[in-house]
Write an enzyme that holds these catalytic residues in place. Structure first.
Site, PDB file in Angstrom:
ATOM      1  N   GLN A 108      -4.826  -1.633   9.608  1.00 37.02           N
ATOM      2  CA  GLN A 108      -4.566  -2.926   8.972  1.00 37.02           C
ATOM      3  C   GLN A 108      -5.194  -4.041   9.802  1.00 37.02           C
ATOM      4  OE1 GLN A 108      -2.985  -3.252   5.962  1.00 37.02           O
ATOM      5  NE2 GLN A 108      -3.475  -5.431   6.054  1.00 37.02           N
TER       6      GLN A 108
ATOM      7  N   ASP B 213     -11.046   2.546   3.822  1.00 38.44           N
ATOM      8  CA  ASP B 213     -11.416   1.144   3.635  1.00 38.44           C
ATOM      9  C   ASP B 213     -12.938   0.981   3.535  1.00 38.44           C
ATOM     10  OD1 ASP B 213      -9.266  -0.562   3.307  1.00 38.44           O
ATOM     11  OD2 ASP B 213      -8.869  -0.764   5.459  1.00 38.44           O
TER      12      ASP B 213
ATOM     13  N   LYS C  29       0.836  -1.210   0.000  1.00 39.30           N
ATOM     14  CA  LYS C  29       0.000   0.000   0.000  1.00 39.30           C
ATOM     15  C   LYS C  29       0.870   1.259   0.000  1.00 39.30           C
ATOM     16  CE  LYS C  29      -3.713  -2.562   2.229  1.00 39.30           C
ATOM     17  NZ  LYS C  29      -4.410  -2.912   3.498  1.00 39.30           N
TER      18      LYS C  29
END
Lengths: 284, 284
Positions: A94, A119, A50
């Protein structure tokens, strides 16, 4: 039948080139903060991918690694700081969280700023999926939608989703329904065959290595492999590419399929969040 | 096969008797505010049914009727007052909103206090459906879940939902998935027959009057009629009760099916909201 092998990495390159051009003209640059708790090697690898992707389009990425024994209060404090920081446009925790934090996942996701939640995991953003248009949506679901709508018009198709995840199957089901697709969700890879055999589009998230064979498919089906396994030292998914080639119309394989595309969708979400905060702050 | 006709009104009576006993011991009494904009006769009728139901269990209900030409700002102002009012434990905006307010439905629902949102329509509460346990959930979806779990264990069953609404089909799909049911959503009443013929549980929200006949069913299926039509001066649903009797295992008919049960679930939500605010205020 010739089976088209869909290369997620090529689709991702097109998206990234477009975003890079956009970012080139922006000041300040879009900035993503990634919170990683603990030192799981696979999570670290995803974080590096990422970081690299944000860097490629000219954005800035701050990976913050907190120790394994971070408490919920400490983690929420860190998120609160990032929520308030005007230089941070996107925040990503994460997953999975390690140890006792794992059971607090909903609390952690609910503490993210809704506009920085790249997200799309905040309950408010998940709930926006019930209406049109949603705001920030899970990257895995967006990656699948991109592929499906590139090759087929979802309206009236029968889409079968094997799995039950909140980051792929649940949001994808709502997105597809909004586009008029008939959607069948099979939460466990159990009694999936009968329905899958009628699928125009088949997305297989739960399953066993190379579980899906040609016999399971409707001829010409669009098959998206969303599994991930290590078998005999090699990465594979839930779909047997050798078997389905010639029967499937399109195959999104593992590796090289939705993985790279998912990260490109994360970058798009970062830009969506950025625009909302920098250009449209008054509207929100 | 003998078809069991499921009487929603009897299930509702059992729930209401239990809630009445609970409310008897409570002080202050749970209070519901219903906001009705305009003077649509059908909406008024639903509001009266809800007022009567709250009264039956010993709660208090305040129906606030705002004029048809109420602006968004005025409506949001009224909601803000109710959000802040410690005597109001539940707030419900009667849908659909009239005129130009209709397109602002998401803004209106998003302005409700999450803990007072007894319809479960706030995006945050909709998004909580992705995780277990959810908080306040749409009454129509809860009514269907009550019936399904009373007669069947959802795990592994094939449940087919015809429709795409945010108050019934979308939340019910997520609730069923969480219980391990295979769920098939058919957003339009179009090409529904093939999948419906395999359904262990069939919920028909979209359709035409008396559309579903015995030939459409798997023998022994649990059929929930969630349609509502006026035909030749009489209320009917999407399922032809004469035809399916003898083939279905259970039929939840229209009228007398989920309608009354839905209002009982609203009362349960009012109590859930009350407990959260009065007993557990510190935890929230």
């Amino acid at each position: 039948m010739d089976t088209v092998i869909v290369k997620g990495s090529e689709m991702a390159s097109v998206i990234k080139a477009k975003l890079k051009e956009e970012v080139n003209d922006l000041f300040p640059k879009p900035q993503l903060a990634i919170l990683l708790v603990g030192d799981d090697e696979e999570s670290r690898r995803y974080v590096r991918l990422k970081e690299k992707a944000v860097d490629e389009i000219g954005g800035q990425c701050r990976a913050i690694n907190l120790p394994e024994n971070t408490t919920l209060v400490e983690l929420l404090g860190q998120i609160r700081e990032l929520n308030a920081d005007p230089h941070t446009h996107g925040i990503l925790v994460q997953l999975p969280l390690p140890g006792p934090l794992a059971t607090e996942q909903e609390t952690v996701l609910s503490s993210l700023s809704v506009v920085k939640d790249v997200d799309g995991f905040h309950p408010f953003n998940r709930g926006k999926l019930f209406s049109t248009p949603p705001f920030l949506v899970s990257c895995a679901a967006l990656a699948c939608m991109d592929i499906i709508t590139m090759y087929r018009n979802p309206r009236g198709l029968l889409t079968v989703l094997v799995g039950d995840s909140f980051d792929l199957v649940q949001p994808l089901a709502l997105l597809l329904m909004a586009r008029g697709s008939r959607v069948c969700i099979i939460p466990e890879a159990h009694e999936w065959e009968e329905v899958a055999a009628r699928a125009d589009v088949l997305v297989v998230e739960k399953g066993r290595p190379l579980m899906v064979k040609a016999d399971h498919l409707k001829p010409g089906a669009l098959v998206i492999d969303a599994g991930f396994h290590w078998e005999a030292g090699r990465v594979c998914g839930n779909v047997d590419p050798m078997s389905v080639t010639g029967k499937a119309g399109w195959l999104v394989p593992v590796p090289g399929g939705i993985g790279p595309l998912l990260i490109a969708k994360l970058l798009e979400n970062l830009l969506t969040a950025y625009r909302e905060q920098v250009f449209a702050a008054d509207d929100w």
